[in-house]
Design an enzyme around this catalytic site. Structure first.
Site, PDB file in Angstrom:
ATOM      1  N   ASP A  74       0.815  -1.224   0.000  1.00 48.24           N
ATOM      2  CA  ASP A  74       0.000   0.000   0.000  1.00 48.24           C
ATOM      3  C   ASP A  74       0.848   1.273   0.000  1.00 48.24           C
ATOM      4  O   ASP A  74       0.447   2.295   0.568  1.00 48.24           O
ATOM      5  CB  ASP A  74      -0.957   0.046   1.205  1.00 48.24           C
ATOM      6  CG  ASP A  74      -2.049  -1.007   1.157  1.00 48.24           C
ATOM      7  OD1 ASP A  74      -2.053  -1.819   0.218  1.00 48.24           O
ATOM      8  OD2 ASP A  74      -2.903  -1.014   2.060  1.00 48.24           O
TER       9      ASP A  74
ATOM     10  N   CYS B 212      -3.705  -6.113  -3.049  1.00 42.00           N
ATOM     11  CA  CYS B 212      -2.445  -6.800  -2.802  1.00 42.00           C
ATOM     12  C   CYS B 212      -2.360  -8.234  -3.313  1.00 42.00           C
ATOM     13  O   CYS B 212      -1.416  -8.590  -4.022  1.00 42.00           O
ATOM     14  CB  CYS B 212      -2.131  -6.764  -1.308  1.00 42.00           C
ATOM     15  SG  CYS B 212      -3.535  -7.150  -0.238  1.00 42.00           S
TER      16      CYS B 212
ATOM     17  N   ARG C 222       0.382  -9.987  -5.935  1.00 43.74           N
ATOM     18  CA  ARG C 222       1.381 -10.956  -5.481  1.00 43.74           C
ATOM     19  C   ARG C 222       1.257 -12.285  -6.207  1.00 43.74           C
ATOM     20  O   ARG C 222       2.257 -12.974  -6.434  1.00 43.74           O
ATOM     21  CB  ARG C 222       1.279 -11.103  -3.963  1.00 43.74           C
ATOM     22  CG  ARG C 222       1.710  -9.832  -3.237  1.00 43.74           C
ATOM     23  CD  ARG C 222       1.228  -9.761  -1.793  1.00 43.74           C
ATOM     24  NE  ARG C 222       1.408  -8.424  -1.248  1.00 43.74           N
ATOM     25  CZ  ARG C 222       2.446  -8.018  -0.501  1.00 43.74           C
ATOM     26  NH1 ARG C 222       3.375  -8.883  -0.174  1.00 43.74           N
ATOM     27  NH2 ARG C 222       2.528  -6.779  -0.077  1.00 43.74           N
TER      28      ARG C 222
ATOM     29  N   LYS D 197       4.629 -10.990   4.169  1.00 41.41           N
ATOM     30  CA  LYS D 197       3.246 -11.260   3.769  1.00 41.41           C
ATOM     31  C   LYS D 197       3.187 -12.240   2.600  1.00 41.41           C
ATOM     32  O   LYS D 197       3.859 -12.052   1.594  1.00 41.41           O
ATOM     33  CB  LYS D 197       2.573  -9.944   3.386  1.00 41.41           C
ATOM     34  CG  LYS D 197       1.136 -10.054   2.901  1.00 41.41           C
ATOM     35  CD  LYS D 197       0.565  -8.660   2.769  1.00 41.41           C
ATOM     36  CE  LYS D 197      -0.815  -8.649   2.148  1.00 41.41           C
ATOM     37  NZ  LYS D 197      -1.422  -7.301   2.182  1.00 41.41           N
TER      38      LYS D 197
ATOM     39  N   HIS E  78      -0.334 -14.149   1.722  1.00 36.22           N
ATOM     40  CA  HIS E  78      -1.690 -13.778   1.295  1.00 36.22           C
ATOM     41  C   HIS E  78      -2.142 -14.497   0.031  1.00 36.22           C
ATOM     42  O   HIS E  78      -2.981 -13.986  -0.721  1.00 36.22           O
ATOM     43  CB  HIS E  78      -1.780 -12.262   1.097  1.00 36.22           C
ATOM     44  CG  HIS E  78      -3.166 -11.725   1.288  1.00 36.22           C
ATOM     45  ND1 HIS E  78      -3.559 -10.475   0.853  1.00 36.22           N
ATOM     46  CD2 HIS E  78      -4.259 -12.268   1.868  1.00 36.22           C
ATOM     47  CE1 HIS E  78      -4.828 -10.269   1.156  1.00 36.22           C
ATOM     48  NE2 HIS E  78      -5.271 -11.335   1.771  1.00 36.22           N
TER      49      HIS E  78
ATOM     50  N   ASN F 103       0.185  -2.081  -4.717  1.00 37.05           N
ATOM     51  CA  ASN F 103      -0.909  -1.227  -5.211  1.00 37.05           C
ATOM     52  C   ASN F 103      -0.676   0.168  -4.658  1.00 37.05           C
ATOM     53  O   ASN F 103       0.332   0.426  -4.000  1.00 37.05           O
ATOM     54  CB  ASN F 103      -2.293  -1.753  -4.801  1.00 37.05           C
ATOM     55  CG  ASN F 103      -2.414  -2.190  -3.366  1.00 37.05           C
ATOM     56  OD1 ASN F 103      -2.558  -3.371  -3.068  1.00 37.05           O
ATOM     57  ND2 ASN F 103      -2.341  -1.239  -2.446  1.00 37.05           N
TER      58      ASN F 103
END
Length: 580
Positions: free
Chosen positions: A42, A79, A83, A140, A142, A345
């Site tokens: 972010d 996100c 990814r 991260k 995710h 993003n």
């Protein structure tokens, strides 16, 4: 490029500069390079100093100065889809992340809309590991709802990962939503308790250094440093809380204007380019924000505090990036390593109620939203739309939209074959990252048995652009998420972002003359709009995109509101709901 190691007659190893030498007929050529891929979470496009930002980011700026910064690099609006494309080189609609987990519309069915990777794609970690690379990641992930799709099962030999999309940045592991209970795993094993001094950026960088320290020095490595900064809740350790005290006293509009002026001076945008301004709500709306100089001094200080914490969070992430890069330099491997940096993003603008399942009651049970606790454990500080607009200068809108502020990210690449070339305007896409690494590692997916019966990477290698051999390698990019749609070809851009962020109508912009997407040319150039719409339909068809029958996002003005909301505030939102 590092000198190719060759053998002289008699078996002595050549050293120093590349002298004329007879090569060993058994020599396989240059040693494969190392890779360090760094992703911020972010981050706004102009938050780094080299793009006009006032936040101190010397480590990122140094990477840009020693390499190339691609200024028209595109990602997804959120996100996890970004990814997924990074990991596979495949459009997220074919890699399992057509939607983020938990945000699927009723008609979006099938393996590509389960909100996680699937076995029909190959990750870059799997491919590099199969070719002798040591692979590690921290931060991260995710990309998994099931253990089978965790990083330890998708090619990473060492990993310390937050499986979910976000959490408190401290050891308390508070969830950002009731459906996103934080899950940390180390090499596949659950980590139930974090060290008392845990802070995400510091822990991720330190653990990655530990993994690199334990590697076999004779093997190349692929390291993935996946930050959760500066994703909300905005947190920093105590010693960083006042790092930017008073720095944003002039307000978000002045900050955005100052960044744009520096970007004009750098040649990044045309002189006098119009900047998009977020809409002003009527005075009786809770979302209403008076002009900065009309706010009481106490209110200005409170509003500036959000950006102060955010800026400190970005600078701390930059310091941790510097720690990893300095480690590689100390180990004498930096010059053999390609370092890539980008954000998943644009900056995020909404309040905490935007996350799935979060109600006011749940939020008050788990978090505070108090001005006097900004950035500290237990407080859920968000950036808000005013400062998010400054963070993405000069672009329009923010995360979740397909306007430039949601999907354009800086891409920095530093490495042996990448000369210090400054800014490069070539259009590029996150699906191009994996093919670029494969190109450098001499991996041919089309003939590699690992990719047999699986979707091949759809991006293209950026090496011709990064070395200056070609001005561009692609002319268009398409994007879709949550019904928001966009397509860029050359200087032309069409976009359709759903309410409440925009009108839900197709718009046409000339990004060369109007980078801020201020002047909608749809009515003036209907034939061009139709031409680009037809090309965009081809993008949807190629990737099997299923447009949602209903919006999976329920964000309205209430969910976008970043402040504490008392009974009078809630009543006004109720009235607004009735009027709509």
């Amino acid at each position: 490029m590092p000198c190719v190691r060759t053998l002289l007659l008699g078996g002595a190893l050549a050293s120093g500069a590349c002298a004329v030498a007879l090569e060993d007929p058994h020599d396989t050529g240059p040693e494969p390079p190392n890779f360090l891929v760094i992703v911020a979470d972010d981050l706004g496009w102009s938050d780094i100093g080299v793009l006009g930002g006032e936040i101190r980011t010397p480590s990122i700026d140094r990477l840009a100065q020693e390499g190339t910064l691609v200024t028209s690099f595109y990602v997804a609006p959120t996100c996890a889809p970004t990814r997924a494309m990074l990991m596979t080189g495949v459009d997220h609609h074919e890699a399992g992340l057509g939607v983020q987990s938990g945000l699927r519309a009723s008609n979006q069915v099938g393996i590509n809309y389960e909100g996680q990777l699937h076995d029909g794609v190959v990750t870059v970690a799997e491919a590099l590991a199969a070719h002798g690379y040591q692979t590690s990641m921290t931060g991260k992930w995710h990309l998994a709802n099931e253990d089978a799709q965790g990083p330890h099962n998708r090619g990473f030999q060492r990993s310390f990962a937050l499986l979910t999309g976000g959490a408190s940045h401290f050891a308390d592991q508070r969830p950002i939503a009731p459906v996103e209970i934080p899950e940390y795993v180390r090499d596949g094993e659950p980590v139930h308790e974090l060290p008392a001094d845990f802070y995400s950026s510091t822990a991720y960088a330190g653990t990655l250094i530990d993994f690199l320290e334990q590697r076999d020095a004779n093997a190349p490595f692929f390291a993935y440093l996946s930050f959760t900064a500066p994703h909300d809740p905005l947190h920093v350790p105590d010693e960083w809380l006042d790092r930017y005290s008073g720095a944003y006293a002039d307000g978000p509009v002045a900050t955005r204007r100052a960044r744009a002026e520096r970007q004009e001076a750098l040649g990044l945008i045309p002189d006098g380019a119009g900047l998009w301004n977020y809409p002003r709500f009527p005075a009786w709306f809770p979302n209403h924000a008076a002009p900065w100089d009309e706010r009481p001094a106490e209110q200005r200080a409170k509003d500036a505090r959000r950006m102060e914490i955010y800026a400190a969070m970005v600078e701390l992430m930059d310091a941790e990036i510097g720690r990893v890069v300095d480690y590689l330099a100390a180990q004498d491997v930096l010059d053999d390593t390609y370092v890539l940096f980008f954000s998943d993003n644009g900056a995020s603008s909404p309040g905490p109620l935007v996350y799935p399942g979060v109600t006011q009651e749940w939020f008050e049970e788990h978090w505070t939203n108090a001005h006097d606790r900004r950035g500290q454990p237990g407080d859920f500080t968000v950036l808000g739309r005013e400062w998010a607009s400054a963070a993405v200068t000069p672009w329009k809108l923010f995360k979740n939209s397909v306007s430039e502020g949601g999907i354009r990210s800086p891409l920095i690449v530093r490495g042996p074959a990448v000369a210090a070339r400054g800014f490069n305007p070539a259009i590029a896409h996150v699906t191009d990252v994996a093919p670029t690494l494969y190109d450098l590692a001499d991996i041919q997916p089309a003939s590699d048995s690992l990719f047999e019966s699986r979707t091949l990477p759809q991006g293209v290698s950026l090496m011709p652009v990064l070395t200056g051999a070609a001005p561009s390698v692609r002319e268009s990019v398409g994007v879709h998420l949550f019904g928001n749609r966009g397509y860029r070809r050359g200087q032309w851009k069409i976009s359709n972002t759903q309410p409440p962020l925009s009108t839900g109508q197709w718009e046409l912009f000339d990004l060369e003359a109007d980078p801020g997407e201020v002047r909608n040319l749809a009515e003036a150039r209907p034939e061009l709009l139709e031409e680009l719409l037809a090309e965009y339909d081809g993008y949807l068809e190629r990737h099997g995109v299923i447009l949602p029958a209903e919006s999976p996002l329920t964000a309205g003005l209430r969910e976008l509101y970043p402040e504490p909301c008392d009974w009078w505030c809630e009543l006004r939102f109720s009235i607004i709901g009735l009027l709509n």
